[in-house]
Design a protein around this motif. Sequence first.
Motif, mmCIF file in Angstrom:
data_model
loop_
_atom_site.group_PDB
_atom_site.id
_atom_site.type_symbol
_atom_site.label_atom_id
_atom_site.label_comp_id
_atom_site.label_asym_id
_atom_site.label_seq_id
_atom_site.Cartn_x
_atom_site.Cartn_y
_atom_site.Cartn_z
ATOM 1 N N ALA A 29 28.268 -1.429 2.093
ATOM 2 C CA ALA A 29 26.815 -1.264 2.176
ATOM 3 C C ALA A 29 26.461 0.178 2.523
ATOM 4 N N ARG A 30 25.417 0.662 1.908
ATOM 5 C CA ARG A 30 24.901 1.995 2.259
ATOM 6 C C ARG A 30 23.452 1.848 2.704
ATOM 7 N N ILE A 31 23.154 2.476 3.842
ATOM 8 C CA ILE A 31 21.777 2.432 4.362
ATOM 9 C C ILE A 31 21.167 3.808 4.170
ATOM 10 N N GLN A 32 19.941 3.832 3.689
ATOM 11 C CA GLN A 32 19.252 5.115 3.541
ATOM 12 C C GLN A 32 17.809 4.986 3.977
ATOM 13 N N ALA A 49 20.653 0.521 12.458
ATOM 14 C CA ALA A 49 20.999 -0.120 11.173
ATOM 15 C C ALA A 49 22.126 -1.128 11.381
ATOM 16 N N GLN A 50 23.127 -0.728 12.162
ATOM 17 C CA GLN A 50 24.252 -1.641 12.399
ATOM 18 C C GLN A 50 23.782 -2.911 13.124
ATOM 19 N N ALA A 51 22.884 -2.718 14.087
ATOM 20 C CA ALA A 51 22.362 -3.887 14.822
ATOM 21 C C ALA A 51 21.597 -4.793 13.862
ATOM 22 N N PHE A 95 16.334 -5.864 6.040
ATOM 23 C CA PHE A 95 15.884 -4.467 6.002
ATOM 24 C C PHE A 95 14.459 -4.321 5.475
ATOM 25 N N GLN A 96 13.774 -5.446 5.281
ATOM 26 C CA GLN A 96 12.387 -5.337 4.824
ATOM 27 C C GLN A 96 11.470 -4.840 5.942
ATOM 28 N N GLU A 97 11.857 -5.136 7.170
ATOM 29 C CA GLU A 97 11.078 -4.616 8.304
ATOM 30 C C GLU A 97 11.661 -3.283 8.722
ATOM 31 N N PRO A 98 10.845 -2.348 9.176
ATOM 32 C CA PRO A 98 11.382 -1.034 9.556
ATOM 33 C C PRO A 98 12.336 -1.115 10.752
ATOM 34 N N LEU A 99 13.255 -0.156 10.806
ATOM 35 C CA LEU A 99 14.118 -0.028 11.981
ATOM 36 C C LEU A 99 13.294 0.692 13.046
ATOM 37 N N VAL A 100 13.548 0.350 14.289
ATOM 38 C CA VAL A 100 12.746 1.014 15.320
ATOM 39 C C VAL A 100 13.640 1.946 16.147
ATOM 40 N N VAL A 101 13.307 3.223 16.156
ATOM 41 C CA VAL A 101 14.030 4.201 16.977
ATOM 42 C C VAL A 101 13.017 4.937 17.866
ATOM 43 N N SER A 102 13.516 5.828 18.748
ATOM 44 C CA SER A 102 12.589 6.412 19.743
ATOM 45 C C SER A 102 11.449 7.198 19.099
ATOM 46 N N GLN A 107 11.433 3.180 7.812
ATOM 47 C CA GLN A 107 11.741 2.205 6.761
ATOM 48 C C GLN A 107 13.049 2.617 6.084
ATOM 49 N N ALA A 108 14.037 1.718 6.106
ATOM 50 C CA ALA A 108 15.334 2.028 5.495
ATOM 51 C C ALA A 108 15.601 1.032 4.374
ATOM 52 N N THR A 109 16.513 1.395 3.483
ATOM 53 C CA THR A 109 16.897 0.455 2.423
ATOM 54 C C THR A 109 18.403 0.242 2.485
#
Length: 407
Positions: A29-32, A49-51, A95-102, A107-109
């Motif tokens: 898998a590749r996350i971008q 992304a891993q979580a 991954f349809q919901e955005p990842l949340v960071v500080s 939004q990742a795919t």
Amino acid sequence: MLSRDDFFAALMHQSMQLPAGKKMGLILARIQRLGEINIIMDSELIDAAQARIERSLRPDDRVAKIGACDFIIFLADLKNINHAALAANSLVRGFQEPLVVSSGPVQATIAMGVSVFPDHGDEPEILCKHAEIAFGRAIHSSDRYAIYDSHEEKIKILYPEFQEAINNNRLEVYLQPFWDLRRKKVIGAESLARWKSPIHGFVSPDQFIPFAEQTGLIGSLTRWSVNATLYHCSELKQAGFDLSFGINLSARVFHEQGIVEQILGALNIFDVPATNLVLEVTESAIMSDLKLSARVLESLRDKGVRISIDDFGCGYSSFEYLKQFPATELKIDKSFVFDITRSARAAQLVRSMIDLAHHLDIVAIAEGVEDQETADLLTEMDCDFAQGYFYSRPKPAEQFVAEMMNL
Ligand code: C2E
Ligand code: CA
Ligand code: CA
């Protein structure tokens, strides 16, 4: 974090302990970030992304980071390939919901190439290579994932090399048992050709059979297959076994001069009764020249040879040809059989095909049986015979013979 090597070692270990018929999946898998290519993601984002991947997986599945934005995912204990697709779908949804960071939501795919043990390879390196090939397709697909398909890996078979392999008996016969669902025993086997090329390594029959058909080598390949298979049949007959052997016939073979005589001659030489030979022909091979195929097969059936319509259900919708065709069995295509425990429609279709066979007074055999539930349902549907990984994967003919003799 697991290294790639640790991951492979764990995968091998798991595969050796896997009960017959069970599978495992491997996903690259590749996350971008959405809309950005080859961006190096910071560690906070990659952890998020891993979580997110872990959240979409089942407890026994595993994930490891193997590159700046790449992951390898191991799907434990799959029932069938469709379950790998379900897992990939659930990751896409994750991954349809955005990842949340500080810094806020991102939004990742995800894009994924999937391969399945043992269907797409027995070793981690091969599974990984096949997942990579599928990944190449996934990045252009709106599904965001692709499952490996052996057709997409095109190798260049060299005519002299393949011809030499046939002429010098370098192909191998693998046998996959036919199982009698009522008597609950092995009643024969289908002969499947295997080729390990010194140049390309293992080459799938899905590649070398079309090549043999296109180059005219299919005639020699079929002669080889008939002789090599009947040799084992005769060995078992001498030991007191009454087993039937299925041999695949391509459409092109009907145009070979003397094909009927060659098959009858081989039965004679190996002293095998004609009723122990089942010729498997696909609907499309039949329809490519209905008159010719019916004539050739009729003269063989008149001598007692059995004729099975292979991959039944995925060729022609008209059953018209069945009236004129000398079939003795219908072999229901695995694409229908795979789904009968999950799809009422697939189950209804298979039930109708079994009934159709019985109304025509011929035998129904289901291929692609991969689990107990499917076998039970087919028994309940009054199917006669079954074949598939649940009973056994195709195995070297010598091993099949040795196992039968030791029963
Ligand atoms: P086929 O005649 O439909 O053979 C069945 C294929 O399904 C085999 O693939 C077999 O390994 C696979 N299979 C059996 N059980 C299961 C199962 O439970 N699950 C799944 N997923 N697959 C299962 P294989 O050996 O790769 O052969 C592919 C095709 O190549 C055959 O399809 C047949 O059309 C052709 N072929 C193989 N050997 C010969 C040969 O000697 N002569 C000719 N003319 N064709 C051959
Ligand atoms: Ca077949
Ligand atoms: Ca088939």
